[in-house]
Design a protein around this motif. Structure first.
Motif, PDB file in Angstrom:
ATOM      1  N   LEU A 259       3.105   5.896  -5.194  1.00 11.82           N
ATOM      2  CA  LEU A 259       3.845   6.091  -6.444  1.00 11.82           C
ATOM      3  C   LEU A 259       2.974   6.103  -7.697  1.00 11.82           C
ATOM      4  N   THR A 260       1.766   5.556  -7.628  1.00  9.85           N
ATOM      5  CA  THR A 260       0.914   5.557  -8.813  1.00  9.85           C
ATOM      6  C   THR A 260       0.500   6.987  -9.155  1.00  9.85           C
ATOM      7  N   PRO A 261       0.693   7.419 -10.417  1.00 12.80           N
ATOM      8  CA  PRO A 261       0.303   8.799 -10.751  1.00 12.80           C
ATOM      9  C   PRO A 261      -1.208   8.960 -10.843  1.00 12.80           C
ATOM     10  N   LEU A 262      -1.644  10.206 -10.810  1.00 10.28           N
ATOM     11  CA  LEU A 262      -3.063  10.500 -10.966  1.00 10.28           C
ATOM     12  C   LEU A 262      -3.406  10.577 -12.443  1.00 10.28           C
ATOM     13  N   LYS A 263      -4.700  10.415 -12.752  1.00 13.42           N
ATOM     14  CA  LYS A 263      -5.181  10.609 -14.117  1.00 13.42           C
ATOM     15  C   LYS A 263      -5.086  12.096 -14.459  1.00 13.42           C
ATOM     16  N   PRO A 264      -5.017  12.430 -15.768  1.00 13.01           N
ATOM     17  CA  PRO A 264      -4.994  13.850 -16.122  1.00 13.01           C
ATOM     18  C   PRO A 264      -6.280  14.552 -15.709  1.00 13.01           C
ATOM     19  N   GLY A 265      -6.162  15.832 -15.421  1.00 12.51           N
ATOM     20  CA  GLY A 265      -7.338  16.591 -15.009  1.00 12.51           C
ATOM     21  C   GLY A 265      -7.138  18.058 -15.311  1.00 12.51           C
ATOM     22  N   ILE A 266      -8.184  18.862 -15.085  1.00 15.79           N
ATOM     23  CA  ILE A 266      -8.116  20.303 -15.356  1.00 15.79           C
ATOM     24  C   ILE A 266      -8.108  21.026 -14.026  1.00 15.79           C
ATOM     25  N   THR A 267      -7.068  21.822 -13.776  1.00 11.61           N
ATOM     26  CA  THR A 267      -6.985  22.492 -12.479  1.00 11.61           C
ATOM     27  C   THR A 267      -7.592  23.884 -12.489  1.00 11.61           C
ATOM     28  N   PHE A 268      -7.427  24.620 -13.601  1.00 11.35           N
ATOM     29  CA  PHE A 268      -7.748  26.044 -13.536  1.00 11.35           C
ATOM     30  C   PHE A 268      -8.135  26.556 -14.922  1.00 11.35           C
TER      31      PHE A 268
ATOM     32  N   ARG B 227      -9.804   0.729  -5.301  1.00 13.16           N
ATOM     33  CA  ARG B 227     -10.180  -0.447  -4.508  1.00 13.16           C
ATOM     34  C   ARG B 227      -9.019  -1.437  -4.381  1.00 13.16           C
ATOM     35  N   MET B 228      -8.191  -1.514  -5.442  1.00  9.62           N
ATOM     36  CA  MET B 228      -7.083  -2.475  -5.428  1.00  9.62           C
ATOM     37  C   MET B 228      -6.056  -2.126  -4.366  1.00  9.62           C
ATOM     38  N   VAL B 229      -6.033  -0.881  -3.907  1.00 12.88           N
ATOM     39  CA  VAL B 229      -5.118  -0.507  -2.832  1.00 12.88           C
ATOM     40  C   VAL B 229      -5.874  -0.378  -1.517  1.00 12.88           C
ATOM     41  N   PHE B 230      -7.123   0.117  -1.597  1.00  9.74           N
ATOM     42  CA  PHE B 230      -7.861   0.422  -0.369  1.00  9.74           C
ATOM     43  C   PHE B 230      -8.157  -0.829   0.462  1.00  9.74           C
ATOM     44  N   TYR B 231      -8.685  -1.886  -0.177  1.00 12.27           N
ATOM     45  CA  TYR B 231      -9.040  -3.084   0.600  1.00 12.27           C
ATOM     46  C   TYR B 231      -7.818  -3.734   1.235  1.00 12.27           C
ATOM     47  N   PRO B 232      -6.694  -3.922   0.480  1.00 10.61           N
ATOM     48  CA  PRO B 232      -5.492  -4.429   1.153  1.00 10.61           C
ATOM     49  C   PRO B 232      -5.038  -3.531   2.290  1.00 10.61           C
ATOM     50  N   ALA B 233      -5.207  -2.192   2.132  1.00 12.25           N
ATOM     51  CA  ALA B 233      -4.771  -1.265   3.185  1.00 12.25           C
ATOM     52  C   ALA B 233      -5.556  -1.510   4.466  1.00 12.25           C
ATOM     53  N   VAL B 234      -6.887  -1.680   4.321  1.00 14.40           N
ATOM     54  CA  VAL B 234      -7.714  -1.940   5.507  1.00 14.40           C
ATOM     55  C   VAL B 234      -7.245  -3.225   6.190  1.00 14.40           C
ATOM     56  N   LEU B 235      -7.071  -4.268   5.388  1.00 13.51           N
ATOM     57  CA  LEU B 235      -6.663  -5.567   5.942  1.00 13.51           C
ATOM     58  C   LEU B 235      -5.308  -5.460   6.631  1.00 13.51           C
ATOM     59  N   CYS B 236      -4.341  -4.789   5.977  1.00 19.16           N
ATOM     60  CA  CYS B 236      -2.976  -4.809   6.501  1.00 19.16           C
ATOM     61  C   CYS B 236      -2.893  -4.041   7.803  1.00 19.16           C
TER      62      CYS B 236
ATOM     63  N   THR C 216       0.830  -1.210   0.000  1.00 14.85           N
ATOM     64  CA  THR C 216       0.000   0.000   0.000  1.00 14.85           C
ATOM     65  C   THR C 216       0.863   1.257   0.000  1.00 14.85           C
ATOM     66  N   LEU C 217       2.027   1.189   0.690  1.00 12.20           N
ATOM     67  CA  LEU C 217       2.887   2.375   0.697  1.00 12.20           C
ATOM     68  C   LEU C 217       3.407   2.658  -0.705  1.00 12.20           C
ATOM     69  N   PHE C 218       3.931   1.600  -1.370  1.00 14.05           N
ATOM     70  CA  PHE C 218       4.533   1.820  -2.685  1.00 14.05           C
ATOM     71  C   PHE C 218       3.481   2.161  -3.730  1.00 14.05           C
ATOM     72  N   VAL C 219       2.470   1.283  -3.856  1.00  6.62           N
ATOM     73  CA  VAL C 219       1.479   1.511  -4.919  1.00  6.62           C
ATOM     74  C   VAL C 219       0.658   2.764  -4.619  1.00  6.62           C
ATOM     75  N   GLY C 220       0.319   2.947  -3.330  1.00 10.03           N
ATOM     76  CA  GLY C 220      -0.517   4.086  -2.976  1.00 10.03           C
ATOM     77  C   GLY C 220       0.170   5.415  -3.196  1.00 10.03           C
TER      78      GLY C 220
ATOM     79  N   PHE D  30      -2.912   2.330 -15.430  1.00  8.34           N
ATOM     80  CA  PHE D  30      -3.266   2.175 -14.015  1.00  8.34           C
ATOM     81  C   PHE D  30      -2.998   3.479 -13.276  1.00  8.34           C
ATOM     82  N   ASN D  31      -4.044   4.276 -13.104  1.00  5.68           N
ATOM     83  CA  ASN D  31      -3.909   5.587 -12.461  1.00  5.68           C
ATOM     84  C   ASN D  31      -5.022   5.777 -11.448  1.00  5.68           C
ATOM     85  N   PHE D  32      -4.775   6.640 -10.473  1.00  2.00           N
ATOM     86  CA  PHE D  32      -5.847   7.012  -9.553  1.00  2.00           C
ATOM     87  C   PHE D  32      -6.625   8.174 -10.144  1.00  2.00           C
ATOM     88  N   PRO D  33      -7.926   8.270  -9.813  1.00  4.34           N
ATOM     89  CA  PRO D  33      -8.718   9.345 -10.427  1.00  4.34           C
ATOM     90  C   PRO D  33      -8.274  10.728  -9.951  1.00  4.34           C
ATOM     91  N   TYR D  34      -8.498  11.714 -10.808  1.00  9.26           N
ATOM     92  CA  TYR D  34      -8.222  13.105 -10.456  1.00  9.26           C
ATOM     93  C   TYR D  34      -9.517  13.715  -9.959  1.00  9.26           C
TER      94      TYR D  34
END
Lengths: 220, 356
Positions: free
Chosen positions: B26-35, B318-327, B20-24, B156-160
């Protein structure tokens, strides 16, 4: 002496008789109410309903603590043993709950009247306020009686009762203050029924658990 | 085999913590619009707007497209797009004279698309203002540029998310703390009940060890929450009902630890703390799960705000969150095991010194 209701009745009658015979208990509580109200009156001659509300419930909290702290100390070890042989533990805890709740309701009424006479009378919906006072007294007496029994066995009962009891009362006071503000017309909340449900459910949960646990604690 | 049975949960727990530390982190975010450089536009006007992106590749991608959209049907496409850098692009729109709606102010979302980043949007980015309306004509004007042939980003990116941005990763550290705390307190309550029924002192030492560790997890939950609140709500502590109730819950368990130390007789202390522990868990449930849900709150999952809905937790999370809860639960149990052994030893030491 057999049915639970009979036992509760005897215990309550005994408690109130003892209270009536050595009058210092009643006198000290009345003095507590009067002196604290005078301090409030002298400090803030003009109160607005919001401050009235907060001060009233703070007075009630400390009244609850002083009622409970007063009580276990006057129980001698010998009398507790005597009661243990005679009564069911459920009768003992239930009679304590009722006894403290009745005391708190009396104190609450008294505080309300004296505070209203000396300062202002902000209550609009009296029925709701009295009902709230009864439910609040019942829940405060549940928490502090149970915590009082726990604290009795420690080296420093009054401090331990305060430490254990205060955090438990905060969720109750949050809902109490909201309903009370509503009955003073300061808050027009249509979902006040939710607060009643929260208050009564917290009370029922805590009462049920303490009644289940008490026989085990008392057997000492 | 025996070794795995005894220590397997520690191994799984610590491996999952690393995962969870590494994947959580180091995974980049998806592209998004900031401003966006403008936030309102009148009907029938030209709009020259600078769009700032996050993790985007405007310059490398040659096929940038942009729309101002009302919903999935009605939209206007940009007439010209000039990328300035990878994260900045100038867009040139002509807003139609009428909108397909009679409202005076319409919120428009910005939808961007290119072959590298896929499509991404920012809802309610610009407000379209109109003084007169002509719905029929608006419908034809806003359907001239359909939003089709959109690219999708399959990496494989986290949402923005707008306000959350990079702090979205805190989901893997803040939320599991509370899960672990509740799990440890629940287990501790079960042990207290078992102690009451059997009078086995070892059970109560373990129960108190679980409370100590659960308390640490609760404090960690509050701290990570405060840090998150600083970046999203603006303050470390905004006296939100969820924050207050969690703090009170921790106070209740803190007073349990104080209570234990104030009783000299260990058997008496065990009995009283077992009773108070059961009482405290019963008080914890309304504090954390019921009251915040019924009052207004900024926290997700309370006061009508969503949490763990389909929009909040995407499959990559979810692929990181559920293992995080368990660990964190497993690591908590391990910590409690060590505390339990330490407490047992210190009790033996006191007894030994006392007898000597």
């Amino acid at each position: 002496m057999n049915s639970l209701l009979n036992q509760i009745y005897y215990l309550l009658a005994k408690d109130f008789k003892v209270e009536w015979r050595n009058k210092y208990g009643i006198a000290s509580l009345i003095l507590y109410v009067l002196s604290s109200i005078f301090i409030i009156y002298i400090g803030l001659i003009q109160l607005d309903p919001r401050i009235w509300n907060a001060l009233y419930w703070i007075l009630m909290l400390f009244a609850a603590i002083s009622t409970i702290v007063k009580n276990p100390s006057q129980e001698s070890q010998a009398r507790a043993l005597y009661e243990y042989t005679l009564y069911s533990p459920y009768a003992v805890i239930l009679s304590r709950y009722i006894y403290h709740a009745v005391w708190l309701i009396i104190l609450g009424m008294m505080t309300m009247f004296i505070l209203s006479i000396l300062t202002i009378q902000p209550i609009r919906n009296f029925g709701q306020f009295i009902l709230l006072l009864c439910l609040a007294s019942a829940s405060l007496s549940t928490i502090f009686t149970f915590v009082g029994f726990l604290g009795q066995k420690t080296n420093n009962p009054s401090t331990i009762i305060a430490i254990l009891g205060f955090p438990l009362t905060i969720p109750i006071f949050l809902t109490i203050l909201k309903i009370s503000a509503q009955s003073m017309g300061m808050l027009h909340d249509t979902s006040v029924i939710n607060d009643w449900m929260i208050l009564s459910s917290i009370w029922i949960i805590l009462a049920a658990i303490s009644i289940i646990l008490f026989p085990y604690l008392w057997r000492e | 085999m025996n070794f795995l049975k005894k220590h397997g949960y520690k191994l799984i727990g610590s491996l999952l913590v690393l995962y969870t530390l590494f994947v959580g982190l180091l995974t980049p975010l998806k592209p998004g619009i900031t401003f966006l450089s403008t936030n309102s536009i009148d009907q029938g006007q030209y709009l020259n707007v600078m769009i700032n992106g996050y993790n985007t590749h405007f310059k490398s991608a040659s096929d940038n497209r942009a729309w101002l959209k009302i919903d999935s049907v009605y939209a206007v496409e940009a007439l010209k797009l000039t990328p300035i850098s990878e994260t900045e692009i100038m867009a040139y729109f002509l807003l139609p004279n009428f909108a397909p709606d009679s409202a005076k102010i319409l919120p428009l979302g910005v939808l961007m698309d290119n072959s590298i980043d896929g499509h991404f949007e920012r809802p309610s980015a610009i407000f379209y203002k109109q003084n007169s309306h002509y719905i029929q004509q608006g419908r034809t004007l806003w359907t001239q540029w359909p939003m089709n042939n959109l690219h999708t980003n399959t990496s494989f990116n986290f949402p923005y998310r707008n306000i959350l941005q990079e702090s979205i990763r805190n989901t893997y550290y803040h939320v599991p703390m509370w899960f672990a705390m509740i799990a440890l307190f629940f287990y501790s309550m079960i042990l207290s009940i078992r102690f009451i029924r059997s009078n086995d002192e070892a059970l109560m030492i373990k129960s108190v060890a679980l409370i100590k560790v659960g308390f640490i997890f609760g404090v960690a939950g509050l701290l990570t929450g405060a840090l998150w609140a600083k970046y999203t709500w603006g303050q470390y502590w905004s006296f939100d009902v969820k924050q207050n109730m969690s703090a009170i819950a921790l106070m209740i368990y803190g007073s349990l630890l104080v209570l234990r130390n104030s009783i000299t007789d260990p058997h008496q202390a065990n009995k009283i703390s077992a009773a108070y522990n059961i009482f405290a868990f019963a008080a914890l449930i309304p504090l954390i799960f019921i009251i915040p849900r019924l009052t207004d709150s900024l926290h997700p999952g309370n006061g009508g705000n969503p949490a763990f809905g389909s929009g909040d937790l995407e499959n990559t999370m979810r692929m990181v969150f559920y293992p995080a809860v368990l660990c964190w639960i497993l690591v908590g149990l391990w910590m409690a095991e060590i505390t339990n052994r330490l407490d047992k030893i210190s009790q033996k030491m006191t007894l030994f010194l006392h007898n000597k």
